[in-house]
Design a protein around this motif. Structure first.
Motif, PDB file in Angstrom:
ATOM      1  N   HIS A   3      93.763  -8.557 117.640  1.00 44.17           N
ATOM      2  CA  HIS A   3      93.199  -8.446 118.956  1.00 44.17           C
ATOM      3  C   HIS A   3      94.262  -8.042 119.968  1.00 44.17           C
ATOM      4  O   HIS A   3      95.445  -8.279 119.787  1.00 44.17           O
ATOM      5  CB  HIS A   3      92.593  -9.783 119.391  1.00 44.17           C
ATOM      6  CG  HIS A   3      91.370 -10.127 118.615  1.00 44.17           C
ATOM      7  ND1 HIS A   3      90.932 -11.421 118.466  1.00 44.17           N
ATOM      8  CD2 HIS A   3      90.488  -9.347 117.936  1.00 44.17           C
ATOM      9  CE1 HIS A   3      89.817 -11.433 117.742  1.00 44.17           C
ATOM     10  NE2 HIS A   3      89.549 -10.186 117.403  1.00 44.17           N
ATOM     11  N   ASP A   6      94.567 -11.177 125.816  1.00 48.83           N
ATOM     12  CA  ASP A   6      93.354 -11.827 126.315  1.00 48.83           C
ATOM     13  C   ASP A   6      93.195 -11.598 127.815  1.00 48.83           C
ATOM     14  O   ASP A   6      93.162 -12.553 128.613  1.00 48.83           O
ATOM     15  CB  ASP A   6      93.392 -13.328 126.015  1.00 48.83           C
ATOM     16  CG  ASP A   6      93.091 -13.618 124.554  1.00 48.83           C
ATOM     17  OD1 ASP A   6      92.538 -12.732 123.887  1.00 48.83           O
ATOM     18  OD2 ASP A   6      93.427 -14.723 124.090  1.00 48.83           O
ATOM     19  N   HIS A  12      87.768  -7.504 122.655  1.00 49.40           N
ATOM     20  CA  HIS A  12      87.399  -8.568 121.718  1.00 49.40           C
ATOM     21  C   HIS A  12      86.731  -9.750 122.407  1.00 49.40           C
ATOM     22  O   HIS A  12      86.170 -10.621 121.742  1.00 49.40           O
ATOM     23  CB  HIS A  12      88.643  -9.036 120.951  1.00 49.40           C
ATOM     24  CG  HIS A  12      89.647  -9.754 121.797  1.00 49.40           C
ATOM     25  ND1 HIS A  12      90.583  -9.090 122.570  1.00 49.40           N
ATOM     26  CD2 HIS A  12      89.856 -11.071 121.999  1.00 49.40           C
ATOM     27  CE1 HIS A  12      91.340  -9.972 123.205  1.00 49.40           C
ATOM     28  NE2 HIS A  12      90.917 -11.180 122.871  1.00 49.40           N
ATOM     29  N   LEU A  13      86.764  -9.788 123.749  1.00 44.05           N
ATOM     30  CA  LEU A  13      86.111 -10.864 124.484  1.00 44.05           C
ATOM     31  C   LEU A  13      84.663 -10.545 124.821  1.00 44.05           C
ATOM     32  O   LEU A  13      83.877 -11.450 125.121  1.00 44.05           O
ATOM     33  CB  LEU A  13      86.879 -11.173 125.778  1.00 44.05           C
ATOM     34  CG  LEU A  13      88.321 -11.667 125.602  1.00 44.05           C
ATOM     35  CD1 LEU A  13      88.954 -11.900 126.973  1.00 44.05           C
ATOM     36  CD2 LEU A  13      88.360 -12.943 124.769  1.00 44.05           C
ATOM     37  N   ALA A  16      81.944  -8.927 120.031  1.00 46.51           N
ATOM     38  CA  ALA A  16      82.343  -9.839 118.959  1.00 46.51           C
ATOM     39  C   ALA A  16      82.570  -9.086 117.651  1.00 46.51           C
ATOM     40  O   ALA A  16      81.814  -8.168 117.296  1.00 46.51           O
ATOM     41  CB  ALA A  16      81.276 -10.908 118.766  1.00 46.51           C
ATOM     42  N   ASP A  17      83.622  -9.483 116.936  1.00 47.24           N
ATOM     43  CA  ASP A  17      83.890  -8.914 115.614  1.00 47.24           C
ATOM     44  C   ASP A  17      82.916  -9.494 114.590  1.00 47.24           C
ATOM     45  O   ASP A  17      82.394 -10.599 114.736  1.00 47.24           O
ATOM     46  CB  ASP A  17      85.322  -9.252 115.179  1.00 47.24           C
ATOM     47  CG  ASP A  17      86.353  -8.441 115.955  1.00 47.24           C
ATOM     48  OD1 ASP A  17      85.994  -7.359 116.436  1.00 47.24           O
ATOM     49  OD2 ASP A  17      87.502  -8.914 116.084  1.00 47.24           O
ATOM     50  N   VAL A  19      79.944  -8.622 113.861  1.00 47.41           N
ATOM     51  CA  VAL A  19      78.523  -8.494 114.170  1.00 47.41           C
ATOM     52  C   VAL A  19      78.101  -7.054 113.916  1.00 47.41           C
ATOM     53  O   VAL A  19      78.713  -6.115 114.414  1.00 47.41           O
ATOM     54  CB  VAL A  19      78.242  -8.874 115.643  1.00 47.41           C
ATOM     55  CG1 VAL A  19      76.767  -8.647 115.983  1.00 47.41           C
ATOM     56  CG2 VAL A  19      78.645 -10.318 115.913  1.00 47.41           C
TER      57      VAL A  19
END
Length: 373
Positions: A3, A6, A12-13, A16-17, A19
């Protein structure tokens, strides 16, 4: 895949990975918009006035291109601006620059590696987004004033004609026994207040009763010694700026205008506890469109040039304050300009005033000659 940082709005926030999306292109685009909105919210930018309009423009551009951001090319933004110019005869240079700046900001966000969108798009679609706005395909800011050359301050006679037309409309409606005299009285008071305090549309429409302020230095004006403007023009997506506009002696007839409106006109709208200064027949706050319509109606009756609009009264206020010999810094503070150069753009002093300045200078330098005349 690792990732990115943040940061608010990082890929990545908001995406979603792991999915599996039925429409990965649409899901990624929506996540980009949500991420950009988050990034702007953390900077305390206004949703209604800044973030939401920006998102709408990006969607509009995406609909025009029929492509996703990682597929955009410079030629498409050029075609978009050309399309807008062709559809809107009065498409302003400043508007085009504003659109280009919004799209540039969005591209800066999705191409910034810290947010992870380039890697995410390469992983999903095999191509990464790129900046599509550059110096060679965007509008340059080459002039302080880019508005229509037809826009100018109203002369003193034009201001008087405008107000006479607004007042005359009240009498005409009454004479015909038609509805609308009360609204016409309100509209007349609004136009006079906009001029007497140099207000923008939004500033005038958002005035509340508590915004009427006393000035201890001018007690004769009572509760109309100043107006507290809470919805001034924001800068760079920030919150609305605030300022206090003092009532000046040359415009103190505005005290009687506001006093008559509050005592004789506003109560007849039965506004109840509504805080707005300017209310409608439906007991709500007056709209920006209605302000424009009030000016346009009076302008047509007065026979004033159609290029002039409500904002021209603000230009007139600046010009006339300068002609009354108020210091430029005072005028700048009254109208809420950050820079004196902006105030200078608004002004359009008359030849008569400039001649008075020349005569005043001559009298100072050659007082003996003037005394002999």
């Amino acid at each position: 895949m690792s990732h990115g940082v943040d940061l608010p709005g990082a890929a990545h926030l908001v995406l979603a990975d792991g999915v599996v999306h039925l429409a990965p292109e649409s899901a990624t685009f929506e996540a980009m918009l949500e991420g950009w909105a988050r990034q702007q919210r953390t900077r305390f930018l206004d949703w209604k006035g800044t973030i939401h309009p920006r998102l709408l423009l990006v969607r509009r551009f995406a609909d025009f291109t029929n492509e996703y951001p990682w597929q955009w090319k410079p030629c498409e933004v050029e075609a978009f601006i050309d399309h807008l110019r062709g559809r809107r005869q009065n498409f302003a240079v400043s508007t085009a620059r504003g659109y280009q700046n919004i799209l540039r900001l969005f591209c800066e966000y999705i191409t910034d590696a810290r947010y992870g969108w380039p890697l995410k798009c390469l992983e999903y679609f095999g191509e990464a987004p790129a900046q599509i706005l550059h110096e060679w395909n965007t509008v340059t800011h080459s002039s302080e004033y880019e508005g229509s050359p037809d826009r100018r301050p109203l002369t003193y006679d034009e201001v008087q004609s405008l107000f006479d037309a607004a007042d005359g409309r009240v009498e005409e409606i009454r004479a015909r026994g038609r509805k609308g005299a009360l609204a016409a009285m309100r509209d007349s008071a609004i136009l006079k207040t906009v001029y007497a305090y140099g207000l923008r549309r939004q500033e005038a429409a958002r005035l509340d009763l508590p915004d009427l302020r006393r000035n201890s230095k001018l007690p004769d004006y009572g509760r109309f010694g100043a107006l507290f403007v809470r919805y001034g023009k924001a800068s760079k997506g920030g919150p609305p700026k605030r300022r206090t506009v003092l009532t000046v002696p040359e415009f103190d007839w505005g005290v009687d205008v506001l006093g008559h409106y509050l005592e004789e006109v506003r109560p007849r709208f039965s506004p109840g506890n509504h805080p707005a200064l300017w209310v409608t027949e439906r007991r709500g706050r007056i709209s920006l469109r209605r302000l424009d319509e009030a000016f346009e109606t009076a302008r047509k009756i007065a026979g004033i040039s159609e290029e002039l609009d409500l904002h021209s009264l603000r230009h007139s206020y600046v010009t006339h304050l300068l002609e009354f010999d108020y210091p430029e810094r005072f005028v700048q503070d009254q109208v809420g300009h950050e820079y004196a150069s902006t105030t200078a753009i608004y002004s359009g002093v008359s030849d008569e005033y400039r001649n008075r300045l020349v005569q005043r200078s001559l009298k100072k330098r050659h007082a003996d000659l003037w005394e002999m005349q």
